[in-house]
Write a protein that holds these residues in place. Structure first.
Motif, PDB file in Angstrom:
ATOM      1  N   TYR A   1       7.474  10.349 -41.481  1.00  0.00           N
ATOM      2  CA  TYR A   1       8.339  10.185 -40.479  1.00  0.00           C
ATOM      3  C   TYR A   1       8.385   9.547 -39.423  1.00  0.00           C
ATOM      4  CZ  TYR A   1       9.190  15.757 -40.801  1.00  0.00           C
ATOM      5  OH  TYR A   1       9.295  17.326 -41.385  1.00  0.00           O
ATOM      6  N   TRP A   2       9.166   8.814 -38.066  1.00  0.00           N
ATOM      7  CA  TRP A   2      10.207   8.105 -37.805  1.00  0.00           C
ATOM      8  C   TRP A   2       9.950   8.506 -36.553  1.00  0.00           C
ATOM      9  CZ3 TRP A   2      10.503   2.915 -38.620  1.00  0.00           C
ATOM     10  CH2 TRP A   2      10.954   2.477 -40.059  1.00  0.00           C
TER      11      TRP A   2
ATOM     12  N   HIS B   1       7.033   4.366 -37.320  1.00  0.00           N
ATOM     13  CA  HIS B   1       7.194   5.303 -39.163  1.00  0.00           C
ATOM     14  C   HIS B   1       6.015   5.801 -39.826  1.00  0.00           C
ATOM     15  CE1 HIS B   1       8.671   6.163 -43.724  1.00  0.00           C
ATOM     16  NE2 HIS B   1       8.453   7.352 -43.509  1.00  0.00           N
TER      17      HIS B   1
END
Length: 179
Positions: free
Chosen positions: A63-64, A84
């Motif tokens: 995930y960012w 990220h």
């Protein structure tokens, strides 16, 4: 997200709902959007991004996350860092700063790298930039990143083919630079 970092002029923390208007304003500036994935940026997009990030714990793999850059003297949101978590040892970062505060980008990245390498014990940090973004290229080199790749016409971006540079730094590089 539970993250709070400080430097001499900045506080780096989780993006908060109260940041979203300012966040959307500087991201909507043409000079800020020029090398970004968006052309225009709205408050609604900021809200959607915030909502999607709030679904995951900070540092969740794959995930960012956007971190708010707050000028300590004024408590003003001046930019954001993208983080990220690629896998357990590698992180990609990005930086977006309002034009009048771009001189603080280096300090923001230094503070983030200290956190990623010294606190989270990551092995490698990368950054990708448009090959035409000379300001970002200079910034990454000044921070100590090494250019590892130049991909030519590898991305169809805003209606044209574009090229990208990939920069990287290892924990051992950061350790040497910090000495």
């Amino acid at each position: 997200m539970d993250i709070h970092l400080t430097s001499s002029r900045l506080t780096i923390r989780a993006l908060a709902p109260g940041d979203l208007h300012a966040f959307a304003q500087y991201r909507a500036l043409p000079e800020v959007a020029l090398y970004q994935s968006w052309s225009q940026y709205s408050y609604q997009e900021a809200c959607r991004l915030y909502e999607s990030m709030s679904q995951q714990a900070f540092a969740t793999l794959g995930y960012w996350f956007q971190l708010a850059l707050i000028e300590r003297d004024t408590h003003r949101l001046i930019g954001d860092l993208a983080v990220h978590f690629i896998d357990e040892q590698q992180v990609e970062i990005g930086v977006t700063v309002a034009p009048e505060y771009q001189g603080l980008a280096r300090e923001a990245i230094y503070t983030l790298l200290d956190y990623l390498f010294l606190e989270l014990k990551k092995h490698r940090v990368t950054a990708v930039t448009d090959a035409d973004n000379q300001a970002c290229t200079r910034l990454l080199k000044r921070v100590g990143f090494r250019q590892e790749a130049h991909f030519v016409d590898n991305i169809f971006f805003k209606g044209v083919w574009g090229s990208e540079y990939v920069f990287a730094m290892l924990a051992s590089d950061w350790s040497r630079l910090r000495r």
